[in-house]
Scaffold this motif. Structure first.
Motif, PDB file in Angstrom:
ATOM      1  N   ASN A  52      40.324 -39.426  21.914  1.00 32.82           N
ATOM      2  CA  ASN A  52      40.616 -38.129  21.305  1.00 32.82           C
ATOM      3  C   ASN A  52      41.433 -37.261  22.263  1.00 32.82           C
ATOM      4  OD1 ASN A  52      40.586 -35.563  20.179  1.00 32.82           O
ATOM      5  ND2 ASN A  52      38.489 -35.751  19.439  1.00 32.82           N
ATOM      6  N   PRO A  53      42.651 -36.888  21.883  1.00 33.11           N
ATOM      7  CA  PRO A  53      43.499 -36.085  22.781  1.00 33.11           C
ATOM      8  C   PRO A  53      42.986 -34.653  22.981  1.00 33.11           C
ATOM      9  CG  PRO A  53      44.592 -36.423  20.675  1.00 33.11           C
ATOM     10  CD  PRO A  53      43.333 -37.227  20.645  1.00 33.11           C
ATOM     11  N   GLN A  54      42.079 -34.200  22.123  1.00 33.47           N
ATOM     12  CA  GLN A  54      41.558 -32.831  22.243  1.00 33.47           C
ATOM     13  C   GLN A  54      40.413 -32.722  23.252  1.00 33.47           C
ATOM     14  OE1 GLN A  54      40.699 -32.017  18.119  1.00 33.47           O
ATOM     15  NE2 GLN A  54      42.708 -31.073  17.816  1.00 33.47           N
ATOM     16  N   VAL A  55      39.862 -33.863  23.654  1.00 37.50           N
ATOM     17  CA  VAL A  55      38.770 -33.867  24.630  1.00 37.50           C
ATOM     18  C   VAL A  55      39.365 -33.791  26.030  1.00 37.50           C
ATOM     19  CG1 VAL A  55      36.829 -35.205  25.559  1.00 37.50           C
ATOM     20  CG2 VAL A  55      37.277 -35.194  23.097  1.00 37.50           C
ATOM     21  N   GLU A  56      38.760 -32.945  26.870  1.00 39.50           N
ATOM     22  CA  GLU A  56      39.255 -32.772  28.232  1.00 39.50           C
ATOM     23  C   GLU A  56      39.119 -34.062  29.039  1.00 39.50           C
ATOM     24  OE1 GLU A  56      37.795 -29.456  30.455  1.00 39.50           O
ATOM     25  OE2 GLU A  56      37.746 -28.176  28.674  1.00 39.50           O
ATOM     26  N   THR A  57      40.062 -34.260  29.934  1.00 40.52           N
ATOM     27  CA  THR A  57      40.080 -35.434  30.794  1.00 40.52           C
ATOM     28  C   THR A  57      38.795 -35.524  31.613  1.00 40.52           C
ATOM     29  OG1 THR A  57      42.479 -35.338  30.916  1.00 40.52           O
ATOM     30  CG2 THR A  57      41.373 -36.575  32.645  1.00 40.52           C
ATOM     31  N   LYS A  58      38.329 -34.400  32.105  1.00 41.06           N
ATOM     32  CA  LYS A  58      37.119 -34.364  32.930  1.00 41.06           C
ATOM     33  C   LYS A  58      35.918 -34.916  32.157  1.00 41.06           C
ATOM     34  CE  LYS A  58      34.171 -31.279  35.582  1.00 41.06           C
ATOM     35  NZ  LYS A  58      33.837 -29.894  35.897  1.00 41.06           N
ATOM     36  N   ALA A  59      35.786 -34.527  30.907  1.00 40.66           N
ATOM     37  CA  ALA A  59      34.666 -34.990  30.080  1.00 40.66           C
ATOM     38  C   ALA A  59      34.754 -36.503  29.843  1.00 40.66           C
ATOM     39  CB  ALA A  59      34.644 -34.249  28.755  1.00 40.66           C
ATOM     40  N   LYS A  60      35.964 -36.997  29.655  1.00 34.89           N
ATOM     41  CA  LYS A  60      36.159 -38.436  29.451  1.00 34.89           C
ATOM     42  C   LYS A  60      35.754 -39.209  30.703  1.00 34.89           C
ATOM     43  CE  LYS A  60      39.987 -37.921  26.191  1.00 34.89           C
ATOM     44  NZ  LYS A  60      41.396 -38.227  25.931  1.00 34.89           N
ATOM     45  N   LYS A  61      36.154 -38.700  31.866  1.00 36.27           N
ATOM     46  CA  LYS A  61      35.821 -39.364  33.124  1.00 36.27           C
ATOM     47  C   LYS A  61      34.315 -39.361  33.357  1.00 36.27           C
ATOM     48  CE  LYS A  61      40.114 -38.628  35.651  1.00 36.27           C
ATOM     49  NZ  LYS A  61      40.714 -38.014  36.850  1.00 36.27           N
ATOM     50  N   GLU A  62      33.665 -38.248  33.023  1.00 38.89           N
ATOM     51  CA  GLU A  62      32.213 -38.161  33.183  1.00 38.89           C
ATOM     52  C   GLU A  62      31.508 -39.176  32.286  1.00 38.89           C
ATOM     53  OE1 GLU A  62      31.256 -34.065  32.432  1.00 38.89           O
ATOM     54  OE2 GLU A  62      32.017 -33.408  34.393  1.00 38.89           O
ATOM     55  N   LEU A  63      31.995 -39.325  31.056  1.00 42.78           N
ATOM     56  CA  LEU A  63      31.393 -40.294  30.139  1.00 42.78           C
ATOM     57  C   LEU A  63      31.526 -41.716  30.692  1.00 42.78           C
ATOM     58  CD1 LEU A  63      30.091 -41.051  27.409  1.00 42.78           C
ATOM     59  CD2 LEU A  63      32.411 -41.279  26.513  1.00 42.78           C
ATOM     60  N   LEU A  64      32.709 -42.066  31.137  1.00 42.03           N
ATOM     61  CA  LEU A  64      32.918 -43.410  31.708  1.00 42.03           C
ATOM     62  C   LEU A  64      32.028 -43.626  32.931  1.00 42.03           C
ATOM     63  CD1 LEU A  64      36.766 -44.012  31.488  1.00 42.03           C
ATOM     64  CD2 LEU A  64      34.974 -45.340  30.384  1.00 42.03           C
ATOM     65  N   ALA A  65      31.943 -42.612  33.785  1.00 39.56           N
ATOM     66  CA  ALA A  65      31.123 -42.730  34.989  1.00 39.56           C
ATOM     67  C   ALA A  65      29.657 -42.945  34.627  1.00 39.56           C
ATOM     68  CB  ALA A  65      31.287 -41.489  35.858  1.00 39.56           C
ATOM     69  N   LYS A  66      29.171 -42.247  33.609  1.00 39.39           N
ATOM     70  CA  LYS A  66      27.771 -42.398  33.188  1.00 39.39           C
ATOM     71  C   LYS A  66      27.535 -43.751  32.517  1.00 39.39           C
ATOM     72  CE  LYS A  66      26.674 -37.531  32.615  1.00 39.39           C
ATOM     73  NZ  LYS A  66      26.425 -36.440  31.661  1.00 39.39           N
ATOM     74  N   MET A  67      28.466 -44.159  31.677  1.00 36.13           N
ATOM     75  CA  MET A  67      28.298 -45.421  30.947  1.00 36.13           C
ATOM     76  C   MET A  67      28.273 -46.638  31.870  1.00 36.13           C
ATOM     77  SD  MET A  67      30.583 -45.161  27.454  1.00 36.13           S
ATOM     78  CE  MET A  67      30.105 -46.784  26.853  1.00 36.13           C
ATOM     79  N   PHE A  68      29.070 -46.592  32.926  1.00 37.33           N
ATOM     80  CA  PHE A  68      29.224 -47.774  33.771  1.00 37.33           C
ATOM     81  C   PHE A  68      28.820 -47.512  35.223  1.00 37.33           C
ATOM     82  CE2 PHE A  68      32.235 -48.095  30.228  1.00 37.33           C
ATOM     83  CZ  PHE A  68      31.755 -49.247  29.645  1.00 37.33           C
ATOM     84  N   ALA A  69      27.890 -46.585  35.418  1.00 36.31           N
ATOM     85  CA  ALA A  69      27.429 -46.227  36.766  1.00 36.31           C
ATOM     86  C   ALA A  69      26.855 -47.450  37.474  1.00 36.31           C
ATOM     87  CB  ALA A  69      26.385 -45.125  36.687  1.00 36.31           C
ATOM     88  N   GLY A  70      27.377 -47.737  38.651  1.00 32.26           N
ATOM     89  CA  GLY A  70      26.875 -48.828  39.464  1.00 32.26           C
ATOM     90  C   GLY A  70      27.303 -50.219  39.018  1.00 32.26           C
ATOM     91  N   GLU A  71      28.052 -50.321  37.940  1.00 29.60           N
ATOM     92  CA  GLU A  71      28.450 -51.629  37.415  1.00 29.60           C
ATOM     93  C   GLU A  71      29.860 -52.038  37.820  1.00 29.60           C
ATOM     94  OE1 GLU A  71      27.862 -52.062  33.188  1.00 29.60           O
ATOM     95  OE2 GLU A  71      26.081 -50.783  33.240  1.00 29.60           O
ATOM     96  N   LEU A  72      30.668 -51.070  38.237  1.00 23.63           N
ATOM     97  CA  LEU A  72      32.077 -51.353  38.491  1.00 23.63           C
ATOM     98  C   LEU A  72      32.440 -51.198  39.959  1.00 23.63           C
ATOM     99  CD1 LEU A  72      33.615 -49.343  35.507  1.00 23.63           C
ATOM    100  CD2 LEU A  72      33.016 -51.761  35.566  1.00 23.63           C
ATOM    101  N   SER A  73      33.382 -52.015  40.393  1.00 24.15           N
ATOM    102  CA  SER A  73      33.916 -51.867  41.742  1.00 24.15           C
ATOM    103  C   SER A  73      34.745 -50.587  41.792  1.00 24.15           C
ATOM    104  CB  SER A  73      34.784 -53.074  42.091  1.00 24.15           C
ATOM    105  OG  SER A  73      35.897 -53.127  41.220  1.00 24.15           O
ATOM    106  N   ALA A  74      35.011 -50.128  42.991  1.00 19.91           N
ATOM    107  CA  ALA A  74      35.770 -48.884  43.159  1.00 19.91           C
ATOM    108  C   ALA A  74      37.157 -48.991  42.530  1.00 19.91           C
ATOM    109  CB  ALA A  74      35.880 -48.535  44.639  1.00 19.91           C
TER     110      ALA A  74
ATOM    111  N   VAL B  36      42.597 -42.863  31.956  1.00 18.49           N
ATOM    112  CA  VAL B  36      42.207 -41.603  31.308  1.00 18.49           C
ATOM    113  C   VAL B  36      43.227 -40.520  31.659  1.00 18.49           C
ATOM    114  CG1 VAL B  36      40.477 -39.756  31.252  1.00 18.49           C
ATOM    115  CG2 VAL B  36      39.749 -42.154  31.159  1.00 18.49           C
ATOM    116  N   ASP B  37      43.582 -40.404  32.932  1.00 19.63           N
ATOM    117  CA  ASP B  37      44.555 -39.391  33.362  1.00 19.63           C
ATOM    118  C   ASP B  37      45.895 -39.541  32.643  1.00 19.63           C
ATOM    119  OD1 ASP B  37      42.876 -38.099  35.150  1.00 19.63           O
ATOM    120  OD2 ASP B  37      43.542 -39.280  36.884  1.00 19.63           O
ATOM    121  N   LYS B  38      46.336 -40.777  32.481  1.00 21.33           N
ATOM    122  CA  LYS B  38      47.635 -41.039  31.854  1.00 21.33           C
ATOM    123  C   LYS B  38      47.542 -41.153  30.329  1.00 21.33           C
ATOM    124  CE  LYS B  38      49.964 -41.491  35.704  1.00 21.33           C
ATOM    125  NZ  LYS B  38      51.069 -40.622  36.052  1.00 21.33           N
TER     126      LYS B  38
END
Length: 180
Positions: free
Chosen positions: A50-72, A82-84
């Protein structure tokens, strides 16, 4: 067309990083897990696209969904998407990455269609025959289609080998009609 070109560029970028770090399999698994995770929660995928959702909120969602599961690096790669505003291309990027990774590791993907579920012995025989012909390690993607009646249809890239009963009947029909 533009989306496919973009997906190729992004997949090439993460592929090169993975290759440098000798983590082709690990990064591929992480990307596939993220894709599967987003596919299993369509609301999250819609939120991220959704282009109307802020980038920060999208990043927070991804971080919560995949916390500890992904390499840096994979995590940073997702944040870059997300930024692009390219996170919607994740499925295409993962597909392209898998192709690049398989090619680099000498793995060939063969789509095998049978009328009935293929047993382990049949899978091994098919895998061995394809490996013998191509000289590559082979992974099978199995499909079932009752319409082929019997036998097997193998598809490797754009090449199709039809050893099905239905295919043989169709060939016989064409020959008989041609000889009328």
């Amino acid at each position: 067309m533009l989306n496919l070109q973009l997906a190729r560029k992004y997949s090439r970028a993460i592929f090169e990083i993975a290759q440098e770090e000798d983590k082709l399999v690990e990064y591929g698994k992480e990307l596939a897990d993220v894709r599967a995770g987003l596919d299993s929660v369509p609301e999250a995928a819609a939120f991220l696209s959704n282009p109307q959702v802020e980038t920060k909120a999208k990043k927070e969602l991804l971080a919560k969904m995949f916390a500890g599961e992904l390499s840096a690096n994979v995590s940073n790669f997702l944040m870059l998407l997300v930024d692009k505003r390219r996170i919607a291309l994740l499925a295409a990027i993962e597909d392209e990455y898998r192709g690049l990774s398989n090619e680099a590791r000498g793995i060939l993907i063969a789509d095998v269609t049978t009328a009935e579920p293929a047993g382990e012995a049949q899978q091994q025989a098919i895998r061995a025959k394809i490996a013998q012909v191509t000289g590559k390690k082979v992974e099978l993607r199995l499909h079932e289609d009752k319409d082929i009646i019997g036998g097997v249809v193998v598809k490797i890239g754009d090449r199709r080998i039809d050893g099905s009963v239905a295919g043989r009947l169709e060939t016989l029909k064409k020959e008989l009609l041609a000889n009328k």
